[in-house]
Design an enzyme around this catalytic site. Structure first.
Site, mmCIF file in Angstrom:
data_model
loop_
_atom_site.group_PDB
_atom_site.id
_atom_site.type_symbol
_atom_site.label_atom_id
_atom_site.label_comp_id
_atom_site.label_asym_id
_atom_site.label_seq_id
_atom_site.Cartn_x
_atom_site.Cartn_y
_atom_site.Cartn_z
ATOM 1 N N CYS A 2 0.832 -1.208 0.000
ATOM 2 C CA CYS A 2 0.000 0.000 0.000
ATOM 3 C C CYS A 2 0.866 1.258 0.000
ATOM 4 O O CYS A 2 2.001 1.235 0.440
ATOM 5 C CB CYS A 2 -0.876 0.014 1.240
ATOM 6 S SG CYS A 2 -1.735 -1.531 1.502
ATOM 7 N N ARG A 27 2.271 1.331 -5.870
ATOM 8 C CA ARG A 27 2.410 0.414 -4.736
ATOM 9 C C ARG A 27 1.165 -0.416 -4.480
ATOM 10 O O ARG A 27 1.185 -1.377 -3.716
ATOM 11 C CB ARG A 27 2.739 1.210 -3.459
ATOM 12 C CG ARG A 27 4.010 2.004 -3.553
ATOM 13 C CD ARG A 27 4.227 2.774 -2.292
ATOM 14 N NE ARG A 27 4.639 1.913 -1.207
ATOM 15 C CZ ARG A 27 5.886 1.640 -0.879
ATOM 16 N NH1 ARG A 27 6.864 2.181 -1.572
ATOM 17 N NH2 ARG A 27 6.178 0.850 0.121
ATOM 18 N N TRP A 73 -3.283 -2.183 -1.536
ATOM 19 C CA TRP A 73 -3.090 -3.504 -2.134
ATOM 20 C C TRP A 73 -3.615 -4.478 -1.092
ATOM 21 O O TRP A 73 -3.037 -4.631 -0.017
ATOM 22 C CB TRP A 73 -1.604 -3.729 -2.415
ATOM 23 C CG TRP A 73 -1.314 -4.984 -3.170
ATOM 24 C CD1 TRP A 73 -1.305 -5.154 -4.521
ATOM 25 C CD2 TRP A 73 -0.968 -6.263 -2.614
ATOM 26 N NE1 TRP A 73 -0.980 -6.449 -4.838
ATOM 27 C CE2 TRP A 73 -0.773 -7.145 -3.696
ATOM 28 C CE3 TRP A 73 -0.814 -6.747 -1.322
ATOM 29 C CZ2 TRP A 73 -0.423 -8.483 -3.525
ATOM 30 C CZ3 TRP A 73 -0.466 -8.080 -1.145
ATOM 31 C CH2 TRP A 73 -0.278 -8.930 -2.244
ATOM 32 N N ASN A 99 -0.182 0.298 6.310
ATOM 33 C CA ASN A 99 0.450 -0.599 5.339
ATOM 34 C C ASN A 99 1.075 -1.717 6.165
ATOM 35 O O ASN A 99 1.823 -1.446 7.098
ATOM 36 C CB ASN A 99 1.521 0.177 4.561
ATOM 37 C CG ASN A 99 2.333 -0.712 3.645
ATOM 38 O OD1 ASN A 99 1.939 -1.839 3.345
ATOM 39 N ND2 ASN A 99 3.464 -0.217 3.201
ATOM 40 N N GLY A 100 0.746 -2.968 5.862
ATOM 41 C CA GLY A 100 1.319 -4.079 6.622
ATOM 42 C C GLY A 100 0.241 -5.065 7.025
ATOM 43 O O GLY A 100 -0.876 -5.025 6.509
ATOM 44 N N GLU A 484 13.086 -14.599 -16.967
ATOM 45 C CA GLU A 484 12.677 -13.203 -16.854
ATOM 46 C C GLU A 484 11.729 -12.825 -18.009
ATOM 47 O O GLU A 484 10.741 -12.112 -17.804
ATOM 48 C CB GLU A 484 13.921 -12.309 -16.828
ATOM 49 C CG GLU A 484 13.680 -10.816 -16.749
ATOM 50 C CD GLU A 484 12.865 -10.354 -15.536
ATOM 51 O OE1 GLU A 484 12.610 -11.133 -14.622
ATOM 52 O OE2 GLU A 484 12.455 -9.177 -15.547
ATOM 53 N N LYS A 488 7.949 -11.470 -17.409
ATOM 54 C CA LYS A 488 7.463 -10.186 -17.931
ATOM 55 C C LYS A 488 6.145 -10.402 -18.675
ATOM 56 O O LYS A 488 5.193 -9.634 -18.522
ATOM 57 C CB LYS A 488 8.464 -9.540 -18.900
ATOM 58 C CG LYS A 488 9.681 -8.919 -18.312
ATOM 59 C CD LYS A 488 9.453 -7.664 -17.505
ATOM 60 C CE LYS A 488 9.151 -7.934 -16.086
ATOM 61 N NZ LYS A 488 10.126 -8.160 -15.119
ATOM 62 N N GLU A 491 3.225 -11.325 -16.210
ATOM 63 C CA GLU A 491 2.882 -10.225 -15.305
ATOM 64 C C GLU A 491 1.964 -9.204 -15.951
ATOM 65 O O GLU A 491 1.012 -8.741 -15.330
ATOM 66 C CB GLU A 491 4.157 -9.457 -14.912
ATOM 67 C CG GLU A 491 4.927 -10.013 -13.765
ATOM 68 C CD GLU A 491 6.146 -9.141 -13.448
ATOM 69 O OE1 GLU A 491 6.361 -8.896 -12.261
ATOM 70 O OE2 GLU A 491 6.889 -8.736 -14.371
ATOM 71 N N HIS A 507 12.296 -33.000 -20.725
ATOM 72 C CA HIS A 507 11.799 -33.672 -19.527
ATOM 73 C C HIS A 507 10.422 -33.168 -19.122
ATOM 74 O O HIS A 507 10.072 -33.200 -17.947
ATOM 75 C CB HIS A 507 12.811 -33.493 -18.385
ATOM 76 C CG HIS A 507 14.161 -34.036 -18.734
ATOM 77 N ND1 HIS A 507 14.425 -35.382 -18.789
ATOM 78 C CD2 HIS A 507 15.297 -33.412 -19.109
ATOM 79 C CE1 HIS A 507 15.683 -35.566 -19.161
ATOM 80 N NE2 HIS A 507 16.228 -34.385 -19.364
ATOM 81 N N LYS A 606 4.168 -3.152 -6.639
ATOM 82 C CA LYS A 606 5.572 -2.885 -6.934
ATOM 83 C C LYS A 606 6.481 -3.341 -5.797
ATOM 84 O O LYS A 606 7.529 -3.921 -6.018
ATOM 85 C CB LYS A 606 5.733 -1.379 -7.166
ATOM 86 C CG LYS A 606 7.131 -0.939 -7.495
ATOM 87 C CD LYS A 606 7.486 -1.382 -8.886
ATOM 88 C CE LYS A 606 8.939 -1.118 -9.230
ATOM 89 N NZ LYS A 606 9.375 -2.058 -10.281
HETATM 90 C C1 G6P Z 1 7.324 -7.498 -6.809
HETATM 91 C C2 G6P Z 1 7.466 -6.699 -8.087
HETATM 92 C C3 G6P Z 1 8.571 -7.294 -8.954
HETATM 93 C C4 G6P Z 1 9.883 -7.370 -8.180
HETATM 94 C C5 G6P Z 1 9.702 -8.125 -6.859
HETATM 95 C C6 G6P Z 1 10.921 -7.989 -5.966
HETATM 96 O O1 G6P Z 1 6.839 -8.749 -7.099
HETATM 97 O O2 G6P Z 1 6.246 -6.692 -8.795
HETATM 98 O O3 G6P Z 1 8.765 -6.492 -10.112
HETATM 99 O O4 G6P Z 1 10.845 -8.009 -8.947
HETATM 100 O O5 G6P Z 1 8.589 -7.600 -6.128
HETATM 101 O O6 G6P Z 1 11.051 -6.649 -5.584
HETATM 102 P P1 G6P Z 1 12.376 -5.976 -5.095
HETATM 103 O O7 G6P Z 1 11.997 -4.554 -4.815
HETATM 104 O O8 G6P Z 1 12.806 -6.703 -3.865
HETATM 105 O O9 G6P Z 1 13.365 -6.097 -6.189
#
Ligand code: G6P
Length: 611
Positions: A2, A27, A73, A99-100, A484, A488, A491, A507, A606
């Site tokens: 949040c 966030r 969030w 937040n938390g 990765e 992407k 996501e 496999h 984020k």
């Molecule tokens: C969330 C974000 C990702 C990020 C991950 C780790 O899942 O959506 O984009 O890679 O957290 O975040 P950090 O800030 O620890 O790199």
């Protein structure tokens, strides 16, 4: 998670809070709300984005020079109007944003119910605000004391802002586990979960530590611990440019951030590489260099994209410095009684520097005697403050939820550390060291070259935008890039995608391949080139569609694959920095064509500051 924002001063709070929420929306964006205190506590909140809140506010009384705002969030309770923050206590005395997670919320709820309290929402936050009110009324204490006492009863994580109707000139802020920053203005204070909403008002900030409470009046602020021990704050100047957190003409933050990568990488190695002869200097590691050079093992921890960068690190450290590496999800590492030896080096990678699992893993590793190094992007965030040493990535603020420039900046730092250690440990010759550093310095220009013409990538995006499943294959340094690339795509476009080491395809995933299955193969000219060519043949033999990322001038794969996207040649160890770019762009264009909200993909946040 949040986003939290607060204002107390002489200006109207509402426009400041609204602008702050827009900056913090990355966030969390399930719901948004604002509370203003002007004679009475007024709360406005609704499900949806900050823009929905803005519409909802039309015509409402928004006067007041003290207020708090929140973008959510969801953790406890589904995203709806009632569960949105702020929350008000039953007798209307307190409002709170949080937040938390309050872990013992059900015990606290039961105790409050026994004392006649009733609740409107499903949130843990509403329990906390009522606990504060209960203590305030029962103990006849000040709002600040009520907040501090309530927090001593709480198990869990929080960053909170609290206002009290009966003390209309104060905001009480407290932090444990979830970040909070105070911006120090002239007769005014700004509060937020990170500095982005603050920098347009002031660059003087104080970061709260765990268990800190800030009692914020217009003309004075007091810092203390929950146990009422006074703290002398450290005011820091932050160096953030407002342009860095705006879209700058791009349709989305993600696209802007993809295009910023040449600059972000250059900023990350600027001042750390000297020329003639080429050499690397990492000031943040000087005092742990002996330990690093003699390390018997490196453990890399991270989550999401940062974990993928860690996997690239494994290949780099093992090949260039011959140090054994383990790469761990921070969430698994912290809960599985890991064996940590006192001469272990733990490298924590995190863009935000706030990810709850990574932060907890850092604390655990430190407690058990490891030397902990941070690779983080957000200056002053929690992880760099916990670690023994570190190297900041200088990628600038990353707002798009799907990480792009943070990844390439993290890999840049990892490659610098690995080259330096390889050189110091005499694993790589002086000549190879010179060449590797030179190749790293050429990377920004090569990314610029990829970014110059994206038409081919856009065409491929059009062809495969309706795929239901995609497979991403890579080997060696390019296996983490396959992971990765798949991350992407899923996501931001919600297409199911899997990343696999190309040889492992036999496999399992090979069973999925048919004429409807796009298979993205990342195949630079490296030591596994011949092998990946065989993997492509295996896919083609099952009528799979192959879209390959190849090195410039490749003719063999061009013959076999349905489509190719070329990237310039570079040293094998640095290939991830180039190969990932077309995959980021492809995901972006596919998501846009599917009408997805690229910067705010559903259910994601984020910065994951809860477990
Ligand atoms: C969330 C974000 C990702 C990020 C991950 C780790 O899942 O959506 O984009 O890679 O957290 O975040 P950090 O800030 O620890 O790199």
């Amino acid at each position: 998670m949040c986003g939290i924002v607060g204002y107390i001063g002489h200006k109207q709070a509402y426009p400041i809070l609204l602008a702050g929420l827009k900056r913090l929306e990355y966030r969390g964006y399930d719901s948004a709300g604002i509370a203003l205190l002007n004679g009475e506590n007024r709360i406005y909140k609704c499900k949806g984005k900050v823009s929905d809140l803005e519409n909802y506010m039309t015509g409402k009384n928004v006067s007041g020079t003290i207020g708090i705002g929140h973008t959510r969030w969801a953790t406890h309770g589904e995203p709806n109007d009632i569960n949105a923050h702020p929350h008000m206590s039953m007798n209307g005395i307190f409002t709170i944003i949080h937040n938390g997670i309050i872990e013992n919320y059900s015990q606290l709820r039961k105790r409050l119910e026994d004392r006649g309290y009733t609740f409107k929402s499903d949130t843990d936050t509403e329990i906390l605000v009522n606990l504060i009110e209960y203590i305030y009324l029962k103990g006849q204490v000040s709002a600040e004391i009520a907040v501090r006492l309530a927090l001593t009863k709480v198990i869990g994580a929080y960053g909170i802002l609290v206002m009290c109707k009966e003390e209309p000139d104060v905001i009480i802020a407290a932090r444990k586990g979830s970040p909070l920053v105070v911006g120090v203005g002239n007769g005014e204070y700004f509060l937020a979960s990170d500095a982005t909403p603050i920098i347009e008002h002031t660059n003087r900030v104080v970061y709260l530590n765990d268990n800190d409470v800030a009692v914020v009046h217009r003309d004075e602020i007091t810092f203390k611990t929950i146990m009422n021990v006074k703290i002398t704050p450290i005011i820091q100047n932050i160096d953030l440019d407002i342009g860095e957190i705006e879209k700058g003409g791009f349709d989305h933050f993600m696209l802007k951030e993809i295009f910023e990568q040449p600059r972000a990488i250059e900023d990350t190695f600027r001042g750390r590489i000297s020329r003639s002869p080429n050499d690397i200097h990492l000031g943040g590691l000087f005092h742990v260099m002996d330990k690093l050079v003699t390390a018997k093992r490196i453990i890399i921890i991270g989550c999401g994209t940062s974990w993928h960068a860690g996997l690239v690190g494994e290949y780099l450290f093992e090949e260039l410095a011959r140090i054994p590496v383990e790469v761990e999800y921070a969430s698994e590492f912290r809960y599985r009684y890991p064996v940590i030896l006192h001469n272990d080096i733990v490298i924590a990678i995190s863009q935000s520097g706030e990810t709850a699992d990574t932060l907890a893993a850092v604390k655990l590793a430190k407690e058990q005697g490891a030397t902990v190094i941070g690779i983080c992007n957000v200056v002053g965030s929690s992880i760099p403050r916990e670690t023994n040493a570190g190297v900041y990535t200088h990628a600038g603020p990353e707002i798009g939820v799907a990480s792009t420039k943070a990844f390439t900046a993290q890999v840049t730092v990892l490659s610098m550390i690995a080259m330096l250690l390889g050189h110091e440990r005499k694993v790589i010759s002086e000549n190879d060291y010179q060449k590797l550093v030179e190749s790293l310095m050429e990377i920004p220009e090569k990314i610029d070259y990829i970014l110059k013409d994206v038409t081919k990538i856009q065409e491929i995006a059009k062809l495969y935008k309706n795929a239901n499943n995609c497979l991403y294959l890579g080997r060696g340094y390019l296996f983490p890039v396959a992971l990765e690339g798949a991350l992407k795509l899923k996501e931001i476009s919600y297409i199911h995608a899997e990343g696999y080491p190309a040889a492992e395809m036999k496999h399992g995933p090979i069973a999925l391949i048919d004429e409807h299955m796009p298979v993205f193969v990342i195949a630079a000219k490296d030591k596994s080139y011949e092998k990946i060519v065989s993997n492509i043949q295996e896919v083609k033999a099952r009528k799979g569609i192959v879209i390959a990322i190849v090195s410039e001038g490749d003719t063999v794969i061009r013959e076999l694959a349905d489509h190719v996207m070329e990237v310039p040649l570079t040293d094998e160890a640095l290939a991830p920095l180039l190969a990932v770019i077309p995959l980021q762009l492809l995901s972006y264009y596919i998501a846009v064509l599917r009408g997805c909200n690229v910067d705010q993909p559903r259910n994601l946040a984020k910065s994951v500051t809860v477990e």
